[in-house]
Design a protein around this motif. Structure first.
Motif, mmCIF file in Angstrom:
data_model
loop_
_atom_site.group_PDB
_atom_site.id
_atom_site.type_symbol
_atom_site.label_atom_id
_atom_site.label_comp_id
_atom_site.label_asym_id
_atom_site.label_seq_id
_atom_site.Cartn_x
_atom_site.Cartn_y
_atom_site.Cartn_z
ATOM 1 N N GLY A 1 44.619 38.232 36.952
ATOM 2 C CA GLY A 1 44.081 38.446 38.439
ATOM 3 C C GLY A 1 43.574 37.330 39.154
ATOM 4 N N PHE A 2 42.436 36.871 38.439
ATOM 5 C CA PHE A 2 41.677 35.645 38.959
ATOM 6 C C PHE A 2 42.737 34.436 39.572
ATOM 7 C CE2 PHE A 2 37.804 37.483 37.275
ATOM 8 C CZ PHE A 2 37.077 37.293 38.438
ATOM 9 N N HIS B 1 36.527 40.839 41.562
ATOM 10 C CA HIS B 1 37.349 41.639 40.522
ATOM 11 C C HIS B 1 36.944 42.210 39.403
ATOM 12 C CE1 HIS B 1 41.268 41.414 39.014
ATOM 13 N NE2 HIS B 1 41.054 40.707 38.042
ATOM 14 N N GLY B 2 35.704 41.887 38.895
ATOM 15 C CA GLY B 2 35.020 42.732 37.735
ATOM 16 C C GLY B 2 34.944 43.960 38.106
ATOM 17 N N ALA C 1 45.394 45.799 40.167
ATOM 18 C CA ALA C 1 46.063 46.823 39.347
ATOM 19 C C ALA C 1 45.702 46.425 37.736
ATOM 20 C CB ALA C 1 47.568 47.268 39.537
ATOM 21 N N LEU C 2 46.158 45.147 37.398
ATOM 22 C CA LEU C 2 45.951 44.564 36.230
ATOM 23 C C LEU C 2 44.471 44.694 35.654
ATOM 24 C CD1 LEU C 2 48.107 41.318 36.200
ATOM 25 C CD2 LEU C 2 48.826 43.453 35.295
ATOM 26 N N GLY D 1 36.503 36.914 32.303
ATOM 27 C CA GLY D 1 37.939 36.750 32.914
ATOM 28 C C GLY D 1 38.005 35.604 33.647
ATOM 29 N N PHE D 2 36.973 35.299 34.321
ATOM 30 C CA PHE D 2 37.016 33.980 35.126
ATOM 31 C C PHE D 2 36.738 33.053 34.478
ATOM 32 C CE2 PHE D 2 34.276 30.919 37.760
ATOM 33 C CZ PHE D 2 35.494 30.744 38.698
ATOM 34 N N SER D 3 35.879 32.861 33.318
ATOM 35 C CA SER D 3 35.804 31.845 32.506
ATOM 36 C C SER D 3 37.240 31.616 31.629
ATOM 37 C CB SER D 3 34.920 32.320 31.578
ATOM 38 O OG SER D 3 33.553 32.319 32.101
#
Length: 307
Positions: A27-28, A42-43, A211-212, A239-241
């Motif tokens: 997503g990111f 996002h989180g 959605a993911l 997720g970003f990392s």
């Protein structure tokens, strides 16, 4: 000497975590690919997805339709659609209006948007400030392969995640929508000249990425059987990392980064004392070292591979 069975068990756990992290990381990287922005809400969108899934379950129980497979299907479908809409709304009314502003403005706006979502769950969801039990809907049959204990629910969740990744790959590489996403990621101005609707493509991309995240949140709930209003904070950072260490803007790098982070956590849990307290510290420290050596990520961004 390392116990081979214990090592295999940790590897299986890492695969399960890795597929969840990969879905968040993708997503990111999709957001960055089409608009060059970091969407720090996002989180918290993931958290909204998890709590939407819990709400669906409670509604099914209330109307006496809580059969496991129907519940699982609806627990994935409804949150995915809800967060896709939420992601598109954030893209349309928070991110796109700031497209010409300094990048820090977008970062701050999405960070505040995420805080609003998180605090809204804490304040307005019944008992939202407390951890909420999540239904264990998948079969919990365990298979002994030598000394390895393999849970059927973990296998099903992992295969579902892999299927979603494969489906995303096919969408991006085999469809007109995917071609539009790649064109916008490559050069938005040329894409406009070619007749691609830039705003529509961006909003669809935001919907897909969100959605993911919802699917990752549901998987997290089904795996741990618990969710809480702050779960998206750590999952968002991880997720970003993962996206950055894999190569921000590259989908396959994000997937690789998600699995790398999960295996680093697992290695930290195995190698360090007080493992549960230090595994994230170990993983983040190694990620920092990798970024110092390879600032562009493990898979450098290249042209059409941005998205």
């Amino acid at each position: 000497m390392v116990d081979a069975a214990l090592l295999a068990q940790h590897a299986v756990n890492a695969l399960m975590l890795g597929i969840m992290y990969a879905l968040v990381a993708v997503g990111f990287t999709l957001f960055f690919g089409v608009l060059d922005v970091i969407k720090f809400s996002h989180g918290d969108v993931l958290t909204v997805g998890a709590f939407t899934g819990l709400t669906v379950w409670l509604a099914l129980v209330a109307v006496d339709l809580a059969t496991p497979w129907l519940a699982v299907a609806l627990l994935v479908l409804v949150p995915a659609l809800a967060t896709a809409l939420l992601g598109a709304l954030i893209g349309r009314f928070v991110v796109l209006p700031l497209k010409g502003a300094p990048p820090l403005n977008v970062l701050l706006a999405t960070l505040m948007c995420g805080t609003i979502l998180r605090e809204a769950i804490r304040l307005f969801y019944p008992g939202g400030a407390n951890p909420k039990p999540f239904p264990a809907l998948l079969p919990t049959t365990a298979y002994q392969l030598g000394n390895l204990n393999l849970r059927l629910d973990s296998v099903l969740l992992f295969l579902t995640g892999v299927a979603i990744v494969v489906a995303l790959h096919l969408v991006i590489n085999r469809t007109r929508l995917g071609l539009a996403i790649r064109a916008v990621a490559q050069d938005a101005e040329i894409a406009r000249v070619m007749g691609i609707d830039h705003v529509r493509t961006v909003l669809i991309t935001f919907a897909i990425g969100s959605a993911l995240a919802a699917v990752a949140g549901i998987m997290h709930g089904l795996y741990y059987n618990e969710i809480n209003f702050s779960m998206g904070l750590l999952l968002g950072v991880i997720g970003f990392s993962s996206a950055v260490v894999g190569g921000l803007g590259n989908v396959y790098g994000a997937i690789l980064g998600g699995f790398l982070f999960a295996f680093l956590q697992t290695l930290g849990a195995m190698a360090m004392p007080f493992a549960s307290a230090y595994r994230d510290v170990f993983a983040f420290a190694v990620v920092i070292a990798i970024m110092a050596v390879r600032p562009t990520g493990l898979i450098a961004e290249r042209g059409v591979e941005r998205a």
